[in-house]
Design a protein around this motif. Structure first.
Motif, short mmCIF file in Angstrom:
data_model
loop_
_atom_site.label_atom_id
_atom_site.label_comp_id
_atom_site.label_asym_id
_atom_site.label_seq_id
_atom_site.Cartn_x
_atom_site.Cartn_y
_atom_site.Cartn_z
N ARG A 172 8.26 -12.98 0.07
CA ARG A 172 7.58 -13.95 -0.78
C ARG A 172 6.08 -13.75 -0.66
O ARG A 172 5.55 -13.54 0.43
N GLY A 173 5.38 -13.86 -1.78
CA GLY A 173 3.94 -13.80 -1.74
C GLY A 173 3.33 -15.16 -1.41
O GLY A 173 4.04 -16.18 -1.44
N PRO A 174 2.05 -15.19 -1.08
CA PRO A 174 1.14 -14.06 -0.98
C PRO A 174 1.48 -13.18 0.23
O PRO A 174 1.71 -13.68 1.32
N LEU A 175 1.49 -11.86 -0.02
CA LEU A 175 1.89 -10.92 1.02
C LEU A 175 1.15 -9.60 0.83
O LEU A 175 1.06 -9.09 -0.28
N TYR A 176 0.65 -9.06 1.94
CA TYR A 176 0.04 -7.73 1.94
C TYR A 176 0.76 -6.87 2.96
O TYR A 176 0.93 -7.27 4.12
N ILE A 177 1.16 -5.67 2.54
CA ILE A 177 1.80 -4.70 3.42
C ILE A 177 0.94 -3.44 3.41
O ILE A 177 0.75 -2.81 2.36
N GLY A 178 0.39 -3.07 4.56
CA GLY A 178 -0.59 -1.98 4.66
C GLY A 178 0.01 -0.59 4.53
O GLY A 178 1.24 -0.40 4.48
N LYS A 179 -0.87 0.38 4.52
CA LYS A 179 -0.48 1.78 4.37
C LYS A 179 0.49 2.20 5.48
O LYS A 179 0.26 1.95 6.66
N HIS A 180 1.59 2.82 5.07
CA HIS A 180 2.57 3.41 5.99
C HIS A 180 3.20 2.38 6.93
O HIS A 180 3.79 2.74 7.96
N ALA A 181 3.08 1.11 6.57
CA ALA A 181 3.77 0.07 7.35
C ALA A 181 5.26 0.12 7.07
O ALA A 181 5.70 0.65 6.04
N GLU A 193 0.82 -1.21 0.00
CA GLU A 193 0.00 0.00 0.00
C GLU A 193 0.86 1.27 0.00
O GLU A 193 2.06 1.24 0.29
N GLU A 194 0.19 2.38 -0.28
CA GLU A 194 0.87 3.67 -0.37
C GLU A 194 1.54 4.06 0.95
O GLU A 194 1.07 3.74 2.03
N GLY A 195 2.69 4.71 0.82
CA GLY A 195 3.39 5.22 1.98
C GLY A 195 4.18 4.19 2.77
O GLY A 195 4.82 4.54 3.77
N ALA A 196 4.15 2.93 2.34
CA ALA A 196 4.90 1.90 3.07
C ALA A 196 6.40 2.08 2.85
O ALA A 196 6.84 2.64 1.84
N VAL A 197 7.19 1.61 3.81
CA VAL A 197 8.65 1.65 3.71
C VAL A 197 9.16 0.21 3.82
O VAL A 197 8.91 -0.46 4.82
N VAL A 198 9.87 -0.24 2.78
CA VAL A 198 10.48 -1.57 2.81
C VAL A 198 11.98 -1.36 2.71
O VAL A 198 12.50 -0.95 1.67
N MET A 199 12.68 -1.63 3.80
CA MET A 199 14.10 -1.30 3.87
C MET A 199 14.96 -2.34 3.14
O MET A 199 14.53 -3.47 2.89
N GLU A 200 16.16 -1.93 2.83
CA GLU A 200 17.07 -2.76 2.04
C GLU A 200 17.39 -4.08 2.74
O GLU A 200 17.45 -4.17 3.95
N GLY A 201 17.56 -5.11 1.90
CA GLY A 201 17.90 -6.42 2.41
C GLY A 201 16.72 -7.29 2.80
O GLY A 201 16.90 -8.46 3.17
N ALA A 202 15.50 -6.75 2.71
CA ALA A 202 14.31 -7.56 3.03
C ALA A 202 14.09 -8.59 1.93
O ALA A 202 14.28 -8.30 0.74
#
Length: 377
Positions: free
Chosen positions: A192-201, A180-189
């Motif tokens: 694997r799907g299925p995966l949902y990452i919410g807003k600003h997570a 979702e919008e505004g999420a932050v996924v930092m380097e090295g993560a």
């Protein structure tokens, strides 16, 4: 569904990407009414306000996840007819002019139906529902662009606007990934799907997510996660394992917190059942931690296979926690005591302020109700 419906209605439980009421909105393009703390109107009052606009009125069991065959049968109901599976009433088409009219005809429903009946269903259906919701939400929308520093395997990826993501590995061949919008996924993560990452997570550096995982709005995650649902504003921000588990809203798992999801003898897992006030055989070999809203664990916490933690608990043990901890319990050292109501509310206000949120008066009233009910029983 306790402890997850002590504070919020079943309709607001997120399974996959969407909460149950939004699944129905997308399935029928309809106005969906349900009881909620945020709405001061009862269902009857909501229906009365909607009656001048709507032509049809259906009552559907809140724990039904809509699928094509069920929707077909539902739409074909005449006024007064109802769908039933065994002894379970699934749906009824009512008459606006005579809403209390006695049901006149029974239509059996014997096809495949997905229902959320027990708390373990909240993790068991995460993967399939992410796949379904992904198809619904991306049918007419394409995601934003992402940096070439990321490694994407497969083509089932949706990225919302203003997502920060660099040097991340995303494997969508095992299932879609929806960020979702505004999420932050930092380097090295490694995701694997299925995966949902919410807003600003926030997904922290080096996080490993194996799939069948749903992460709520403004949640923070790190370490190793699989087959789990994590609620809004909750944090599992450090190393440790979380698997086959459901974490409510506004929870915090201290650094090093880990749960077991498999017994050494591979026997079926039993979970505490609020109705029988005893253990219920799930029939599952894998079952992890179930933590109600507003509960928090200290560093190096260890949760045994099939542990149920109530709402508003403060946990600080270095040994395994009991298989069931009632709501508003404070555990530390060798001491078990009640989490005093006023202190809990005061502490919760601080937690909300830390996220620039305000503790709503109606939520406080509901917390008081739960607290009084807990200690009455």
């Amino acid at each position: 569904m306790w402890p997850f419906t002590e504070v919020k209605p079943t309709a607001l439980l997120r399974i996959g990407i969407l909460p149950l009421f939004e699944k129905w909105k997308h399935a029928l393009d309809a106005v969906v009414l349900y009881d909620c703390l945020d709405n001061s109107l009862s269902i009857d009052e909501q229906i009365a306000l909607s009656s001048h606009e709507a032509q049809e009125l259906y009552f559907v069991s809140v724990n039904v996840i809509p699928n094509e065959s069920f929707l077909e049968k539902l739409i074909l109901l005449s006024k007064g007819q109802y769908l039933k599976s065994g002894n379970d009433l699934l749906a009824l088409r009512a008459d606006f002019d005579e809403p209390s009219k006695v049901r006149v005809a029974h239509k059996p429903f014997d096809e495949t139906l997905i229902r959320v009946r027990f708390i373990e269903d909240l993790y068991l259906h995460v993967g399939p529902e992410i796949i379904h919701d992904f198809e619904v939400l991306t049918k007419h929308f394409s995601g934003a662009l992402y940096s070439e520093s990321n490694t994407v395997i497969g083509d089932q990826l949706y990225i919302g606007n203003f997502v920060e993501m660099e040097c991340v590995t995303l494997n969508t061949k095992t299932g879609p990934i929806y960020i979702e919008e505004g999420a932050v996924v930092m380097e090295g993560a490694n995701l694997r799907g299925p995966l949902y990452i919410g807003k600003h997570a926030v997904v922290k550096m080096g996080t490993t997510i194996y799939g069948n995982v749903s992460i709520g709005e403004c949640a923070v995650v790190g370490g190793e996660i699989t087959n789990s649902s994590i609620g809004d504003f909750s944090a599992k921000g450090h190393y440790g394992y979380l698997g086959c588990s459901v974490i409510g809203d506004w929870c915090n798992l201290g650094a090093g917190t880990t749960n077991s999801n498999l017994k050494n003898n591979l026997s079926p897992v039993e979970l505490y059942d609020y109705l029988s006030k005893g253990l219920r055989d799930t029939g599952l070999m894998k079952c992890g931690l179930y933590m109600g809203d507003f509960s928090r664990s200290g560093i190096q916490s260890a949760f045994n296979t099939g542990t149920v933690i109530g709402t508003g608990c403060m946990l600080a043990l270095t040994d395994f926690y009991p298989k069931f901890v009632p709501s508003f319990t404070w555990l530390y050292g060798d001491i078990k005591e009640a989490y005093q109501l006023q202190k809990f509310i005061s502490d919760l206000e601080v937690v909300f302020l830390s996220k620039n949120k305000r503790l709503d008066k109606r939520l406080i009233e509901r917390i008081i109700e739960i607290n009084q009910s807990t200690f009455k029983n």
